[in-house]
Enzyme design. Structure first.
Site: not given
Length: 86
Positions: A71-73
């Site tokens: 999971l990013e940003n």
């Protein structure tokens, strides 16, 4: 793996499982990967059981050796991801 729109889901599953088996025969690991840079995942607390069961189903069905949750940003804090994913 080539795209075969004419294949049934069972045929696609068999082909994918065959590819996983080939990699395992080469002592290679196959990882289920969720997320990534351009992926938006937003889960709710009410989906914990469904999410967990689906992951277990996929791992059992395709004999994955592990799971990569990336999971990013904005996805990190979207919905209830912090509770559901961890």
């Amino acid at each position: 793996m080539p795209n075969h729109p004419e294949w049934t889901q069972d045929q696609k599953d068999q082909a994918f499982t065959s590819q996983v088996n080939i990699l395992h025969s080469q002592n290679r690991k196959v990882i289920l990967s969720l997320g990534g840079t351009l992926t938006n995942i937003e889960l709710k607390n009410s989906q914990i059981t469904e999410f967990t069961n689906k992951i277990k189903e996929l791992v059992a069905k395709y004999h994955f050796d592990g799971i990569d949750t990336d999971l990013e940003n904005d996805s990190v804090l979207a919905g209830d991801n912090v509770n559901v994913i961890t």
